[in-house]
Design a protein around this motif. Structure first.
Motif, short mmCIF file in Angstrom:
data_model
loop_
_atom_site.label_atom_id
_atom_site.label_comp_id
_atom_site.label_asym_id
_atom_site.label_seq_id
_atom_site.Cartn_x
_atom_site.Cartn_y
_atom_site.Cartn_z
N ALA A 176 0.73 9.42 -5.53
CA ALA A 176 1.21 10.78 -5.25
C ALA A 176 1.99 11.31 -6.44
CB ALA A 176 2.09 10.79 -4.00
N ASN A 177 2.86 10.45 -7.00
CA ASN A 177 3.64 10.89 -8.15
C ASN A 177 2.75 11.23 -9.34
OD1 ASN A 177 6.15 10.79 -7.08
ND2 ASN A 177 6.56 8.68 -7.69
N ASP A 208 0.82 -1.21 0.00
CA ASP A 208 0.00 0.00 0.00
C ASP A 208 0.85 1.26 0.00
OD1 ASP A 208 -1.10 0.17 3.49
OD2 ASP A 208 0.88 -0.04 2.58
N GLN A 209 2.09 1.12 0.58
CA GLN A 209 2.95 2.30 0.56
C GLN A 209 3.31 2.70 -0.85
OE1 GLN A 209 6.35 1.06 2.67
NE2 GLN A 209 5.13 0.60 4.47
N ARG A 246 1.12 14.41 -8.88
CA ARG A 246 2.00 15.54 -9.09
C ARG A 246 2.19 15.80 -10.57
NH1 ARG A 246 5.63 18.75 -6.79
NH2 ARG A 246 7.62 18.98 -7.82
N ASP A 294 -1.20 30.13 -2.23
CA ASP A 294 -2.16 29.19 -2.77
C ASP A 294 -3.53 29.87 -2.73
OD1 ASP A 294 -3.39 26.96 -3.65
OD2 ASP A 294 -3.42 25.95 -1.71
N LYS A 316 1.87 24.29 -0.85
CA LYS A 316 0.59 24.23 -1.55
C LYS A 316 0.57 23.11 -2.59
CE LYS A 316 1.64 27.38 -5.34
NZ LYS A 316 1.25 28.53 -6.14
N TYR A 325 6.60 23.68 -3.03
CA TYR A 325 6.02 24.52 -1.99
C TYR A 325 4.90 23.75 -1.29
CZ TYR A 325 8.58 28.60 -3.49
OH TYR A 325 9.59 29.48 -3.77
N HIS A 363 -0.38 4.43 5.72
CA HIS A 363 0.94 4.66 5.16
C HIS A 363 1.80 5.49 6.11
CE1 HIS A 363 4.15 5.78 2.53
NE2 HIS A 363 3.75 7.03 2.45
N ARG A 372 -0.77 17.31 -11.93
CA ARG A 372 -0.90 18.70 -11.56
C ARG A 372 0.07 19.58 -12.35
NH1 ARG A 372 -0.62 18.84 -5.35
NH2 ARG A 372 -1.11 16.67 -5.58
N GLY A 400 1.82 1.98 -3.38
CA GLY A 400 0.58 2.47 -4.00
C GLY A 400 0.43 3.96 -3.76
N VAL A 401 0.60 4.35 -2.50
CA VAL A 401 0.44 5.76 -2.16
C VAL A 401 1.46 6.61 -2.90
CG1 VAL A 401 0.70 7.45 -0.33
CG2 VAL A 401 -0.60 5.37 0.07
N LEU A 402 2.71 6.08 -2.90
CA LEU A 402 3.75 6.87 -3.54
C LEU A 402 3.45 7.09 -5.01
CD1 LEU A 402 7.04 5.65 -1.91
CD2 LEU A 402 5.96 7.87 -1.76
N TRP A 453 4.52 31.30 -3.83
CA TRP A 453 4.16 30.26 -2.87
C TRP A 453 2.70 30.32 -2.49
CZ3 TRP A 453 2.35 32.66 1.48
CH2 TRP A 453 2.79 33.95 1.71
#
Lengths: 284, 255
Positions: free
Chosen positions: A11-12, A3-4, A15, A280, B130, B128, B169, A18, A6-8, A278
């Protein structure tokens, strides 16, 4: 373990996604589609053409509303004789001196009052009282005290530039999140680091806003100061042209004020964008 | 070896004219390298207890000693992880971890990049806050505390705001850190599974006034499985203690 990773990976992925999105966004921001820009320019262009044609056929009086081409010729003449540059230089010098003096003092006073409630109690009531006096109302007093010379003009500009920076710097410091102060205490920030690493960066958005408002106020005060009587400067150029009914020169002066007001504002906004990346917040 | 000693700790809050006892006669000693979890219903003073250990709340009676020295204020010896990450939004991940320490120094720089590896944030050094998810941001704040080599790390429901997936996690990451660094941990939570999964000892607290009801040592070896029968047995025990707490509350309410 599964699952770790998986999370990573999510997350990647997140990113990357995004990044892609933000890349698309910045692209859109830098280059709005051509049709948008054309649409934005169409109306002013249309007005200019109508204006020019109406002037050429004598439908509007040349002394009240000279044609765009005449204004352009007046502009060229003023540049050729070097007149425009001399006047512009003195105006800019006044604005900058007054802004640095007033804005600088405003920033310092705002920081001092923001950092200490004792200073606030002694200084703020008086300053708030002075803030409510309209700049135009003190012009006669400044003339009596300091004459028609440079000093009264620069002081008038300073007075106008003082308050936006004062109020906003004060507001910025008092707006620092108290939760971050707890963090600073636990991490054993020195007094100095607390100021440089926590308070000033947190107050920066407000300080920059104050800077923009101060610049705008200084620019306005410059016009008022130069119209109240001077023998040099863009304001003088306008007043002088008015007396001789050189309306096109009046227009040149007004356009100069507008362009440089906008330019100084854009300069601060540029720094705002760079220093506050920076943040948001909603970008519309 | 005893690292932290709390004796006869009392803390009351004044609200208007009435006095509310938040903590009463708390006695607890924590050994070096232990992982303590504190669990209890809301209002039992568990967060207040943690703030007192951190030195963020000093208006209490009784003694709190860390390494035989009285706790009188906050310091880097007592790392604190809040429920929300509390990062500096204007600093990148790397600079947030360093905060007031100079990243220009080689030693700090190296330690920061080691910690970034430990909390599994490689590649995000220059992001950052955010741009981070909640779990990632919380890992940054853990790294920030660890950089100062704290004697004890205090965690106040640090994963409370995270979803179940990210939460488990984060528990792995924290256990990994604990096994590698042997940092003493005091972890406040209201999640029973989390408390048992992480702890070498679980401290169960009673509300109004906040007192310690029971301290249960957990001797299961790591890695633990939440579905094991041994795990479930302990879970039942903790749950039954909780039910007693609730019964007490209700009977008090009737009186």
């Amino acid at each position: 373990m599964s699952d770790q990773t998986g999370v990573l990976t999510t997350a990647n992925l997140d990113r990357k996604q995004r990044r892609k999105e933000s890349a698309v966004k910045t692209k859109n921001r830098k280059k709005p589609p051509l049709s948008h820009r054309v649409r934005g320019l169409a109306l002013p262009f249309f007005i200019l053409v109508i204006w020019e044609i109406a002037g050429a056929y004598g439908l509007i009086s040349a002394t009240l509303l000279p044609r765009p081409s005449e204004i352009f010729i007046a502009f060229k003449d003023l540049i050729r004789t070097g007149e425009l540059f001399t006047h512009f230089k003195i105006s800019l010098l006044r604005a900058i001196t007054g802004f640095l003096l007033g804005g600088g003092l405003g920033l310092l006073a705002g920081l001092a009052v923001g950092f200490s409630s004792k200073t606030e109690q002694t200084l703020d009531p008086t300053l708030q009282m002075l803030r409510t006096i309209p700049s135009l109302a003190v012009i006669p007093l400044f003339i009596l005290w300091f004459g028609f010379g440079e000093l009264s003009k620069i002081l008038l500009i300073s007075k106008s530039a003082f308050f936006p920076l004062y109020v906003n710097a004060f507001l910025g410091i008092r707006g620092v999140d108290s939760k971050l102060f707890d963090v600073a205490k636990i991490l054993e920030f020195s007094k100095w680091k607390q100021i440089t690493k926590l308070i000033l960066p947190a107050a920066l958005p407000n300080i920059l806003l104050g800077l923009r408002l101060s610049l705008g106020a200084a620019w306005l005060a410059l016009v008022a100061a130069e119209l109240m009587g001077s023998s040099e400067g863009i304001g003088y150029l306008i007043m002088d042209a008015r007396q001789f009914s050189q309306t096109s020169v009046v227009f040149v002066g007004i356009i100069i004020f507008a362009v440089f007001g906008k330019a100084s504002d854009s300069l601060v906004r540029y720094f705002e964008k760079r220093l506050l990346k920076w943040r948001d917040s909603f970008i519309g | 070896m005893t690292l932290l000693q709390i004796r006869k700790l009392d803390r009351s809050f004044q609200t208007g004219k009435s006095v509310m006892k938040a903590l009463e006669r708390i006695d607890l000693s924590v050994n070096k390298g232990e992982f303590i979890t504190v669990i209890g219903p809301s209002g039992c003073g568990k967060s207040t207890l943690l703030k007192i250990i951190a030195g963020l709340d000093t208006r209490h009676e009784g003694a709190v000693m860390l390494d035989n020295q009285k706790v009188s204020g906050p310091s880097i010896d007592k790392g604190f992880i809040f429920q929300e990450p509390r990062l500096f939004p204007w600093l990148t991940v790397e600079k947030n971890i360093a905060a007031n320490l100079p990243l220009k120094e080689k030693e700090t720089k190296e330690k920061v990049s080691e910690l970034i590896k430990l909390v599994r944030l490689e590649g995000f050094e220059n992001a950052y806050p955010k741009e981070l998810s909640g779990g990632m941001a919380q890992r940054v704040s853990i790294a920030r505390a660890l950089l100062r080599n704290p004697k004890v790390l205090l965690l106040d429901e640090p994963f409370g705001a995270l979803d179940a997936f990210t939460r488990s996690h984060m528990q792995e990451v924290l256990l990994d850190i604990w096994e590698k660094n042997r940092t003493t941990m005091i972890f406040v939570t209201h999640d029973i599974d989390e408390a048992i999964y992480l702890a070498s000892r679980v401290v169960i607290m009673n509300p109004r006034p906040g007192t310690i009801r029971e301290v249960i040592p957990i001797e299961l070896p790591h890695p633990r499985r939440k579905t094991d029968s041994a795990f479930q047995k302990i879970r039942q025990r903790v749950l039954s203690e909780f039910e007693k707490v609730e019964e007490n509350e209700q009977s008090e309410a009737f009186q």
